[in-house]
Design a protein around this motif. Structure first.
Motif, PDB file in Angstrom:
ATOM      1  N   VAL A 125       0.803  -1.328  -0.049  1.00 34.30           N
ATOM      2  CA  VAL A 125      -0.033   0.118  -0.022  1.00 34.30           C
ATOM      3  C   VAL A 125       0.925   1.079  -0.034  1.00 34.30           C
ATOM      4  O   VAL A 125       0.566   2.062  -0.600  1.00 34.30           O
ATOM      5  CB  VAL A 125      -0.820  -0.093   1.228  1.00 34.30           C
ATOM      6  CG1 VAL A 125      -1.625   1.407   1.150  1.00 34.30           C
ATOM      7  CG2 VAL A 125      -1.926  -1.133   1.069  1.00 34.30           C
ATOM      8  N   ARG A 126       1.841   1.243   0.922  1.00 35.12           N
ATOM      9  CA  ARG A 126       2.765   2.242   0.756  1.00 35.12           C
ATOM     10  C   ARG A 126       3.649   2.496  -0.477  1.00 35.12           C
ATOM     11  O   ARG A 126       3.714   3.834  -0.903  1.00 35.12           O
ATOM     12  CB  ARG A 126       3.809   2.230   2.001  1.00 35.12           C
ATOM     13  CG  ARG A 126       3.143   2.218   3.578  1.00 35.12           C
ATOM     14  CD  ARG A 126       4.022   2.260   4.558  1.00 35.12           C
ATOM     15  NE  ARG A 126       4.617   1.056   4.908  1.00 35.12           N
ATOM     16  CZ  ARG A 126       4.076   0.162   5.839  1.00 35.12           C
ATOM     17  NH1 ARG A 126       3.022   0.187   6.310  1.00 35.12           N
ATOM     18  NH2 ARG A 126       4.713  -1.058   5.980  1.00 35.12           N
ATOM     19  N   ALA A 127       3.821   1.551  -1.222  1.00 36.40           N
ATOM     20  CA  ALA A 127       4.486   1.803  -2.431  1.00 36.40           C
ATOM     21  C   ALA A 127       3.657   2.443  -3.518  1.00 36.40           C
ATOM     22  O   ALA A 127       3.842   3.022  -4.382  1.00 36.40           O
ATOM     23  CB  ALA A 127       4.761   0.334  -2.857  1.00 36.40           C
ATOM     24  N   VAL A 128       2.166   2.326  -3.382  1.00 34.09           N
ATOM     25  CA  VAL A 128       1.354   2.654  -4.421  1.00 34.09           C
ATOM     26  C   VAL A 128       1.143   4.218  -3.899  1.00 34.09           C
ATOM     27  O   VAL A 128       1.012   5.035  -4.961  1.00 34.09           O
ATOM     28  CB  VAL A 128      -0.051   2.121  -4.422  1.00 34.09           C
ATOM     29  CG1 VAL A 128      -1.021   2.925  -5.079  1.00 34.09           C
ATOM     30  CG2 VAL A 128       0.310   0.572  -4.938  1.00 34.09           C
ATOM     31  N   ILE A 129       1.148   4.387  -2.667  1.00 30.19           N
ATOM     32  CA  ILE A 129       1.115   5.762  -2.034  1.00 30.19           C
ATOM     33  C   ILE A 129       2.111   6.666  -2.847  1.00 30.19           C
ATOM     34  O   ILE A 129       2.160   8.089  -2.985  1.00 30.19           O
ATOM     35  CB  ILE A 129       1.039   5.830  -0.622  1.00 30.19           C
ATOM     36  CG1 ILE A 129      -0.283   5.240  -0.086  1.00 30.19           C
ATOM     37  CG2 ILE A 129       0.948   7.427  -0.056  1.00 30.19           C
ATOM     38  CD1 ILE A 129      -0.411   5.090   1.396  1.00 30.19           C
TER      39      ILE A 129
ATOM     40  N   LEU B 112       1.598   9.535   5.821  1.00 30.93           N
ATOM     41  CA  LEU B 112       1.520  10.219   4.565  1.00 30.93           C
ATOM     42  C   LEU B 112       2.809  10.886   4.489  1.00 30.93           C
ATOM     43  O   LEU B 112       3.564  10.834   3.387  1.00 30.93           O
ATOM     44  CB  LEU B 112       0.189  10.973   4.440  1.00 30.93           C
ATOM     45  CG  LEU B 112       0.320  11.515   2.794  1.00 30.93           C
ATOM     46  CD1 LEU B 112       0.544  10.659   1.814  1.00 30.93           C
ATOM     47  CD2 LEU B 112      -0.930  12.495   2.553  1.00 30.93           C
ATOM     48  N   ALA B 113       3.086  11.977   5.335  1.00 29.15           N
ATOM     49  CA  ALA B 113       4.143  12.920   5.134  1.00 29.15           C
ATOM     50  C   ALA B 113       5.560  11.902   5.191  1.00 29.15           C
ATOM     51  O   ALA B 113       6.536  12.172   4.333  1.00 29.15           O
ATOM     52  CB  ALA B 113       4.201  13.539   6.298  1.00 29.15           C
ATOM     53  N   GLU B 114       5.693  10.769   5.938  1.00 37.10           N
ATOM     54  CA  GLU B 114       6.858  10.022   5.866  1.00 37.10           C
ATOM     55  C   GLU B 114       7.181   9.506   4.797  1.00 37.10           C
ATOM     56  O   GLU B 114       7.981   9.322   3.948  1.00 37.10           O
ATOM     57  CB  GLU B 114       6.872   9.053   7.206  1.00 37.10           C
ATOM     58  CG  GLU B 114       7.963   7.998   7.376  1.00 37.10           C
ATOM     59  CD  GLU B 114       7.526   6.828   8.379  1.00 37.10           C
ATOM     60  OE1 GLU B 114       7.768   5.697   8.037  1.00 37.10           O
ATOM     61  OE2 GLU B 114       7.013   7.356   9.360  1.00 37.10           O
ATOM     62  N   ILE B 115       5.785   8.996   4.241  1.00 34.36           N
ATOM     63  CA  ILE B 115       5.997   7.967   2.890  1.00 34.36           C
ATOM     64  C   ILE B 115       6.324   8.933   1.577  1.00 34.36           C
ATOM     65  O   ILE B 115       7.140   8.453   0.898  1.00 34.36           O
ATOM     66  CB  ILE B 115       4.622   7.242   2.917  1.00 34.36           C
ATOM     67  CG1 ILE B 115       4.426   6.424   3.653  1.00 34.36           C
ATOM     68  CG2 ILE B 115       4.240   6.657   1.365  1.00 34.36           C
ATOM     69  CD1 ILE B 115       2.740   5.934   3.652  1.00 34.36           C
ATOM     70  N   ARG B 116       5.675  10.179   1.782  1.00 32.26           N
ATOM     71  CA  ARG B 116       6.256  10.870   0.473  1.00 32.26           C
ATOM     72  C   ARG B 116       7.211  11.681   0.713  1.00 32.26           C
ATOM     73  O   ARG B 116       7.960  12.461  -0.216  1.00 32.26           O
ATOM     74  CB  ARG B 116       4.869  11.630   0.391  1.00 32.26           C
ATOM     75  CG  ARG B 116       3.785  11.116  -0.034  1.00 32.26           C
ATOM     76  CD  ARG B 116       3.924  10.537  -1.286  1.00 32.26           C
ATOM     77  NE  ARG B 116       3.980  11.403  -2.326  1.00 32.26           N
ATOM     78  CZ  ARG B 116       3.681  11.510  -3.685  1.00 32.26           C
ATOM     79  NH1 ARG B 116       2.392  10.593  -4.119  1.00 32.26           N
ATOM     80  NH2 ARG B 116       4.044  12.217  -4.504  1.00 32.26           N
ATOM     81  N   GLY B 117       8.206  11.667   2.023  1.00 28.58           N
ATOM     82  CA  GLY B 117       9.288  12.720   2.171  1.00 28.58           C
ATOM     83  C   GLY B 117       9.090  13.969   2.429  1.00 28.58           C
ATOM     84  O   GLY B 117       9.619  14.768   2.165  1.00 28.58           O
ATOM     85  N   TRP B 118       7.688  14.455   2.752  1.00 28.19           N
ATOM     86  CA  TRP B 118       7.054  15.688   3.160  1.00 28.19           C
ATOM     87  C   TRP B 118       7.385  16.211   4.544  1.00 28.19           C
ATOM     88  O   TRP B 118       7.222  15.259   5.485  1.00 28.19           O
ATOM     89  CB  TRP B 118       5.911  15.629   2.909  1.00 28.19           C
ATOM     90  CG  TRP B 118       5.414  15.702   1.311  1.00 28.19           C
ATOM     91  CD1 TRP B 118       6.174  15.664   0.317  1.00 28.19           C
ATOM     92  CD2 TRP B 118       4.135  15.323   0.784  1.00 28.19           C
ATOM     93  NE1 TRP B 118       5.604  15.201  -0.708  1.00 28.19           N
ATOM     94  CE2 TRP B 118       4.091  15.205  -0.644  1.00 28.19           C
ATOM     95  CE3 TRP B 118       2.756  14.968   1.334  1.00 28.19           C
ATOM     96  CZ2 TRP B 118       2.921  14.644  -1.348  1.00 28.19           C
ATOM     97  CZ3 TRP B 118       1.724  14.907   0.498  1.00 28.19           C
ATOM     98  CH2 TRP B 118       1.805  14.642  -0.894  1.00 28.19           C
TER      99      TRP B 118
END
Length: 262
Positions: free
Chosen positions: A187-191, A230-236
């Motif tokens: 799921v995180r990979a798709v995000i 979400l911030a962690e996954i996207r690097g935000w």
């Protein structure tokens, strides 16, 4: 502003402390919630919550699990209900081939009525899809060819190929507490590949409580944990994630007035 784009506050799990749950959300910084319709028999409760609270809005629709009880549903009926004050979306609707609580053909027929209602009303379509990637992609593609409509792929946990196709159609995506689960790397990979300007967050409460509350009843106060992941996954940064998801939310749910400073 924290926004929970998908709550089920009409659910019986909240019957004993609904007002307290709403108060805790506000205390946690949640400035807005969208209360989701899953069947027409409970729509009055859903709409009533929106009318009773300045910071709650709602949708109208039928979950695929309930499609078998709404075989005669028409887009005109949905459009008529969507004209009520504070109704800002069509759904939750879609296809669920995991549980198959409604026959697949019935799910698809009822889903297409929702699509027609979204097209007519101009309101975004809140889509549930589970283990139905190929059929969902086909239906969305066929319906887009008939005329455009806006799509939110709610609580997205389906495959990368459907995500790509939906993104190409202009879809938004919402991220839930599933993104915090240890085993949800797929799921995180798709995000990571979702369009950065079309991602919002949700709890889907009372279900899918994020870590560190997993296994308990979920509630809107926990949406900040989803935003942090979400911030962690996207690097935000947390601030960037909040700004991006807020902008995306008001771009999608454009019937909701954006508060000053939000």
């Amino acid at each position: 502003m924290l926004i929970d784009s998908h709550v089920n506050l009409h659910a019986p799990q909240f019957d004993e402390d609904r007002d307290a749950v709403i108060d805790r959300a506000r205390q946690a910084g949640v400035g807005m919630m969208v209360e989701i319709s899953d069947r027409l028999s409970t729509f009055e409760a859903t709409h009533g919550l929106a009318m009773a609270h300045d910071d709650i809005w709602c949708t109208v629709g039928v979950h695929p699990h309930e499609a078998r009880h709404h075989v005669d549903l028409t887009s005109d009926r949905l459009v008529a209900l969507a004209k009520r004050k504070k109704v800002v979306g069509i759904g939750e609707c879609g296809l669920d081939f995991h549980y198959d609580l409604s026959p697949r053909g019935v799910q698809e027929a009822v889903f297409r009525q929702h699509v027609a209602a979204a097209r007519t009303s101009g309101l975004p379509l809140v889509v549930h899809t589970r283990e139905a990637d190929d059929v969902m992609a086909g239906v969305l593609g066929e319906e887009m060819a008939e005329g455009p409509f806006r799509v939110l792929m709610h609580c997205y946990t389906s495959g990368a190929e459907l995500s790509k196709k939906a993104a190409e159609m202009g879809a938004w995506f919402s991220v839930s507490g599933i993104a915090t689960f240890k085993a949800a790397e797929d799921v995180r990979a798709v995000i990571r590949d979702m369009p950065a300007d079309r991602i919002i967050v949700e709890t889907d409460c009372p279900y899918l409580a994020p870590v560190p509350h997993r296994g308990r009843r979920n509630e809107p106060a926990y949406v900040g944990h989803v935003l942090d992941k979400l911030a962690e996954i996207r690097g935000w940064s947390r601030e960037e994630a909040e700004v991006r998801t807020t902008d995306a939310f008001f771009s999608l749910f454009d019937r909701i007035p954006r508060p000053a400073g939000a």
